[in-house]
Write a protein that holds these residues in place. Sequence first.
Motif, PDB file in Angstrom:
ATOM      1  N   LEU A 104     -12.443 127.067  -5.359  1.00 19.80           N
ATOM      2  CA  LEU A 104     -11.473 125.797  -4.487  1.00 19.80           C
ATOM      3  C   LEU A 104     -12.526 124.404  -4.913  1.00 19.80           C
ATOM      4  CD1 LEU A 104      -9.264 124.791  -2.788  1.00 19.80           C
ATOM      5  CD2 LEU A 104     -10.840 125.086  -1.054  1.00 19.80           C
ATOM      6  N   LEU A 105     -13.820 124.706  -4.356  1.00 15.98           N
ATOM      7  CA  LEU A 105     -14.510 123.539  -4.633  1.00 15.98           C
ATOM      8  C   LEU A 105     -14.645 122.984  -6.005  1.00 15.98           C
ATOM      9  CD1 LEU A 105     -17.560 124.480  -2.010  1.00 15.98           C
ATOM     10  CD2 LEU A 105     -15.569 122.512  -1.694  1.00 15.98           C
ATOM     11  N   GLN A 107     -12.837 123.415  -8.472  1.00 16.22           N
ATOM     12  CA  GLN A 107     -11.564 123.136  -9.085  1.00 16.22           C
ATOM     13  C   GLN A 107     -10.742 122.016  -8.456  1.00 16.22           C
ATOM     14  OE1 GLN A 107      -9.289 126.937 -10.079  1.00 16.22           O
ATOM     15  NE2 GLN A 107     -10.806 127.685 -11.109  1.00 16.22           N
ATOM     16  N   ALA A 108     -10.810 121.876  -7.244  1.00 20.17           N
ATOM     17  CA  ALA A 108     -10.204 120.870  -6.753  1.00 20.17           C
ATOM     18  C   ALA A 108     -10.891 119.881  -6.051  1.00 20.17           C
ATOM     19  CB  ALA A 108      -9.193 121.606  -5.557  1.00 20.17           C
ATOM     20  N   VAL A 109     -11.750 120.064  -5.310  1.00 15.36           N
ATOM     21  CA  VAL A 109     -12.807 118.813  -4.602  1.00 15.36           C
ATOM     22  C   VAL A 109     -13.579 118.237  -5.531  1.00 15.36           C
ATOM     23  CG1 VAL A 109     -14.268 118.641  -2.577  1.00 15.36           C
ATOM     24  CG2 VAL A 109     -12.437 120.380  -2.461  1.00 15.36           C
ATOM     25  N   VAL A 111     -14.051 117.781  -8.675  1.00 16.19           N
ATOM     26  CA  VAL A 111     -13.407 117.788 -10.140  1.00 16.19           C
ATOM     27  C   VAL A 111     -14.141 116.649 -11.060  1.00 16.19           C
ATOM     28  CG1 VAL A 111     -11.386 117.594 -11.476  1.00 16.19           C
ATOM     29  CG2 VAL A 111     -11.270 118.471  -9.279  1.00 16.19           C
TER      30      VAL A 111
END
Length: 111
Positions: A104-105, A107-109, A111
């Motif tokens: 999650l970090l 790929q989304a946070v 980037v």
Amino acid sequence: MCLTSFQTVIMILAVAAGTQLTRWLPFWLFPEKKDPPAAVLYLGRVLPAAMTGLLVVYCLKGVAWTAVPHGAPELLAIAAVAVLHRWRGNVLLSIAGGTALYMLLVQAVFV
């Protein structure tokens, strides 16, 4: 490289035999009725922690500490694994939770 049917069967049998040997060998060498040697008991005690440390070092070897995000996703995921494992004591939950947070970090946070 093209194998004949005979060569393919021989290769499959060799791999199957090697796999079965590695599965059965510990039970043959250390039957339930006998105590394992002191060296085996020692290795069983120290190797899990040593392997965990080795895996952490391996996972962090490619982190660019001087470039943004300075290893933040990795460190946050490691902290999550430690907290989850301390909280629940479940290895699978710890690994899955840390992996999910890391993905999650990155790929989304960060980037």
